[in-house]
Design an enzyme around this catalytic site. Structure first.
Site, PDB file in Angstrom:
ATOM      1  CG  LEU A  12      -2.262  -0.519   1.270  1.00 44.84           C
ATOM      2  CD1 LEU A  12      -2.895  -0.369   2.645  1.00 44.84           C
ATOM      3  CD2 LEU A  12      -3.134   0.094   0.216  1.00 44.84           C
ATOM      4  CG  ASP A  13       0.971   3.844  -3.295  1.00 43.02           C
ATOM      5  OD1 ASP A  13       1.935   3.141  -3.607  1.00 43.02           O
ATOM      6  OD2 ASP A  13       0.050   4.138  -4.068  1.00 43.02           O
ATOM      7  CG  HIS A  14       3.941   7.585   1.588  1.00 41.14           C
ATOM      8  ND1 HIS A  14       4.084   7.762   0.236  1.00 41.14           N
ATOM      9  CD2 HIS A  14       3.812   8.821   2.120  1.00 41.14           C
ATOM     10  CE1 HIS A  14       4.051   9.046  -0.045  1.00 41.14           C
ATOM     11  NE2 HIS A  14       3.887   9.716   1.067  1.00 41.14           N
ATOM     12  CB  SER A  59      -2.938   4.010   0.291  1.00 38.84           C
ATOM     13  OG  SER A  59      -2.911   4.641  -0.971  1.00 38.84           O
TER      14      SER A  59
END
Length: 181
Positions: free
Chosen positions: A41-43, A45
């Site tokens: 998961l992106d930082h 998100s």
């Protein structure tokens, strides 16, 4: 072992960071030793991240052949119309090719924790929530899909991967879950 973890906003999906200053990582949440993220998961998100100490299980969770759907609550800027939702449901042309069709529903705001920092609110620009389901895992795919149809993402929370769900986990909390795919 399989761990369901609610990744907070701004946390990297890794245990170390060599940046200066270092950014928050998974190491600060007391997770069991020798587990690693099965997917990312992106930082910027939030939400469900699965971690495991079993390489074969991680492969089954992340490999596209196994088509474990991922579901997201997406706060978008704008007021989605039928044409925009239809585009998401039939596939969106991105710079790396056409996406598979997504499940896209407009929903009431989900019962979420406050985000820190909070989402900016502009009185002159409406926002809305979508429940979006995808079966791919391209880089920043949900954000790119919503932007491509004219609905920039303001907040992105993954609430399910396959049969695993957040089920009340608060940011930074985790629990062991059954590993059956």
């Amino acid at each position: 072992m399989l761990i369901a973890f609610n990744k907070p906003y701004g946390v990297l999906c890794q245990f170390t960071d060599r940046s200066t200053p270092p950014r928050p990582t998974l190491a600060m949440f007391g997770l069991p030793p020798r587990v690693y993220a099965a997917g990312r998961l992106d930082h910027d998100s939030e939400g469900l991240l699965l971690l495991t100490d079993d390489g074969a299980l991680a492969h089954r969770i992340t490999h596209p052949r196994h088509t474990l759907g991922k579901r997201y609550w997406v706060q978008v800027e704008g007021d989605p119309d039928d044409a925009q939702l239809r585009q998401l449901r039939t596939g969106v042309e991105l710079n790396d090719g056409m996406t598979l069709p997504a499940d896209a529903l407009r929903i009431d705001p989900p019962p979420l924790w406050p985000r820190d920092p909070p989402i900016r609110v502009r009185k002159s620009v409406p926002d809305a929530w979508l429940d979006l389901g995808i079966h791919e895992g391209r880089n920043r795919q949900v954000r790119r899909m919503t932007a491509a149809v004219g609905l920039p993402t303001l907040r992105l929370v993954r609430h399910a991967i396959g049969r695993w769900q957040l089920d009340g986990l608060q940011p930074g909390e985790w629990r062991e879950v059954p590993a059956r795919v």
